[in-house]
Design a protein around this motif. Structure first.
Motif, short mmCIF file in Angstrom:
data_model
loop_
_atom_site.label_atom_id
_atom_site.label_comp_id
_atom_site.label_asym_id
_atom_site.label_seq_id
_atom_site.Cartn_x
_atom_site.Cartn_y
_atom_site.Cartn_z
N LYS A 179 0.87 -1.18 0.00
CA LYS A 179 0.00 0.00 0.00
C LYS A 179 0.90 1.22 0.00
O LYS A 179 1.89 1.27 0.72
N ARG A 180 0.55 2.17 -0.81
CA ARG A 180 1.35 3.39 -0.94
C ARG A 180 1.40 4.11 0.41
O ARG A 180 0.38 4.36 1.03
N PRO A 181 2.61 4.47 0.85
CA PRO A 181 2.73 5.14 2.15
C PRO A 181 2.10 6.53 2.14
O PRO A 181 2.23 7.26 1.15
N LYS A 182 1.44 6.85 3.21
CA LYS A 182 0.87 8.19 3.39
C LYS A 182 0.80 8.46 4.88
O LYS A 182 0.77 7.55 5.71
N LEU A 183 0.77 9.72 5.21
CA LEU A 183 0.70 10.11 6.61
C LEU A 183 -0.75 10.25 7.05
O LEU A 183 -1.60 10.69 6.27
N ASP A 184 -1.01 9.88 8.30
CA ASP A 184 -2.33 10.09 8.88
C ASP A 184 -2.50 11.58 9.19
O ASP A 184 -1.56 12.37 9.10
N LYS A 185 -3.69 11.96 9.62
CA LYS A 185 -3.98 13.37 9.90
C LYS A 185 -3.07 13.95 10.97
O LYS A 185 -2.74 15.13 10.95
N LYS B 56 12.39 -5.93 2.03
CA LYS B 56 11.74 -5.56 0.77
C LYS B 56 10.61 -4.55 1.04
O LYS B 56 10.44 -3.59 0.28
N VAL B 57 9.86 -4.72 2.11
CA VAL B 57 8.79 -3.79 2.47
C VAL B 57 9.39 -2.42 2.79
O VAL B 57 8.91 -1.38 2.32
N ILE B 58 10.45 -2.41 3.59
CA ILE B 58 11.09 -1.14 3.97
C ILE B 58 11.67 -0.44 2.73
O ILE B 58 11.52 0.77 2.57
N GLU B 59 12.27 -1.22 1.83
CA GLU B 59 12.79 -0.63 0.57
C GLU B 59 11.66 -0.01 -0.23
O GLU B 59 11.82 1.07 -0.81
N TYR B 60 10.51 -0.67 -0.28
CA TYR B 60 9.36 -0.14 -1.02
C TYR B 60 8.91 1.19 -0.42
O TYR B 60 8.67 2.16 -1.14
N ILE B 61 8.80 1.24 0.89
CA ILE B 61 8.36 2.47 1.56
C ILE B 61 9.34 3.60 1.25
O ILE B 61 8.94 4.73 0.96
N ARG B 62 10.63 3.30 1.29
CA ARG B 62 11.67 4.33 1.07
C ARG B 62 11.68 4.88 -0.36
O ARG B 62 12.24 5.94 -0.60
N THR B 63 11.07 4.20 -1.30
CA THR B 63 11.05 4.70 -2.68
C THR B 63 10.05 5.84 -2.86
O THR B 63 10.03 6.48 -3.92
N HIS B 64 9.24 6.12 -1.87
CA HIS B 64 8.23 7.16 -1.98
C HIS B 64 8.71 8.47 -1.37
O HIS B 64 9.39 8.47 -0.34
N GLU B 65 8.34 9.55 -2.01
CA GLU B 65 8.77 10.88 -1.59
C GLU B 65 8.32 11.17 -0.15
O GLU B 65 7.18 10.93 0.22
N GLU C 237 12.02 8.57 2.48
CA GLU C 237 13.36 8.06 2.17
C GLU C 237 14.14 7.65 3.43
O GLU C 237 15.02 6.79 3.37
N ASP C 238 13.84 8.27 4.57
CA ASP C 238 14.56 7.98 5.80
C ASP C 238 13.83 6.98 6.70
O ASP C 238 14.24 6.76 7.84
N PHE C 239 12.75 6.38 6.21
CA PHE C 239 11.99 5.46 7.06
C PHE C 239 12.86 4.31 7.55
O PHE C 239 13.53 3.65 6.78
N TYR C 240 12.90 4.12 8.84
CA TYR C 240 13.56 3.01 9.54
C TYR C 240 15.09 3.01 9.35
O TYR C 240 15.74 2.01 9.56
N LYS C 241 15.70 4.13 9.03
CA LYS C 241 17.16 4.16 8.84
C LYS C 241 17.92 4.02 10.16
O LYS C 241 19.02 3.52 10.16
N GLN C 242 17.34 4.47 11.27
CA GLN C 242 18.06 4.40 12.53
C GLN C 242 18.38 2.97 12.94
O GLN C 242 19.33 2.73 13.66
N LYS C 243 17.63 1.99 12.46
CA LYS C 243 17.86 0.59 12.86
C LYS C 243 18.72 -0.17 11.86
O LYS C 243 19.28 -1.19 12.21
N THR C 244 18.81 0.28 10.64
CA THR C 244 19.48 -0.52 9.62
C THR C 244 20.88 -0.04 9.26
O THR C 244 21.51 -0.62 8.42
N GLN C 245 21.37 1.02 9.87
CA GLN C 245 22.71 1.52 9.54
C GLN C 245 23.78 0.75 10.27
O GLN C 245 23.60 0.14 11.24
#
Length: 188
Positions: free
Chosen positions: A93-99, A168-177, A180-188
């Motif tokens: 599902k395309r990432p989007k922010l809640d209200k 793969k899910v995290i990579e997909y989320i990161r491809t959306h404007e 790009e920084d989603f979940y980077k604090q855990k994977t570096q």
């Protein structure tokens, strides 16, 4: 298999009909009838599952010049993107922010293991005071045409078997404007 179940059901029903002629006392007849009816019910449930699978028509999508069937457990009427990668079907599902500026999404991966099918749910959350994170849940199916799982259980987020799917899910989320920084604090 269907013919076998139908024959077994007929045979057991014939035995139930003939119980009165077997010269058994009443308590024994009641016990036998109860046991036979329980077994008939179980066989009828198995037969109905087979018949439902036969009637189910699966949707399809094209990936890498192949037509891939979407399992019944992945049907969704909303806006989703399907991908096929290394034998697994991904429903994104395309990432989007809640209200309130936070994010909560469910992504699903269908993994065929032969005797069982697994629908892995990757729930991603983030953009709040707790940071970006995910939770896993596995639902187990006997067939890709089954609508409901026979078992569901939570999976540890560090599970190595499913780590490749989470990446793969995290990579997909990161491809959306904006993500790009989603979940980077855990994977570096």
């Amino acid at each position: 298999m269907k013919d076998t179940y139908e024959k077994q059901i007929e045979d057991l029903k014939r035995v139930v009909e003939n119980l009165d002629q077997m010269g058994l006392d009443e308590p024994t007849k009641r016990l036998a009838r109860s046991g036979l009816n329980t077994e008939i019910g179980q066989l009828e449930r198995e037969l109905n599952a087979i018949l439902r699978r036969e009637r189910t028509k699966l949707r399809t999508f094209e990936a890498d010049d192949q037509i891939i069937e979407i399992p019944k457990g992945l049907f969704y009427n909303g806006e989703t993107e399907y991908q096929y990668h290394n034998g697994a079907i991904y429903q994104f599902k395309r990432p989007k922010l809640d209200k309130d500026g936070t994010m909560q999404l469910y992504h699903y991966i269908w993994i065929d293991e032969g005797k069982r099918q697994i629908k892995l749910s990757v729930r991603t959350l983030g953009r709040d005071k707790f940071g970006d994170r995910y939770f896993l849940e596995a639902r187990y199916y006997k067939d890709k045409k089954d609508e409901y799982p026979y078992m569901t259980k939570g999976i540890d987020g560090n599970n190595t078997k499913y780590k490749v799917h989470v990446k793969k899910v995290i990579e997909y989320i990161r491809t959306h404007e904006g993500f790009e920084d989603f979940y980077k604090q855990k994977t570096q």
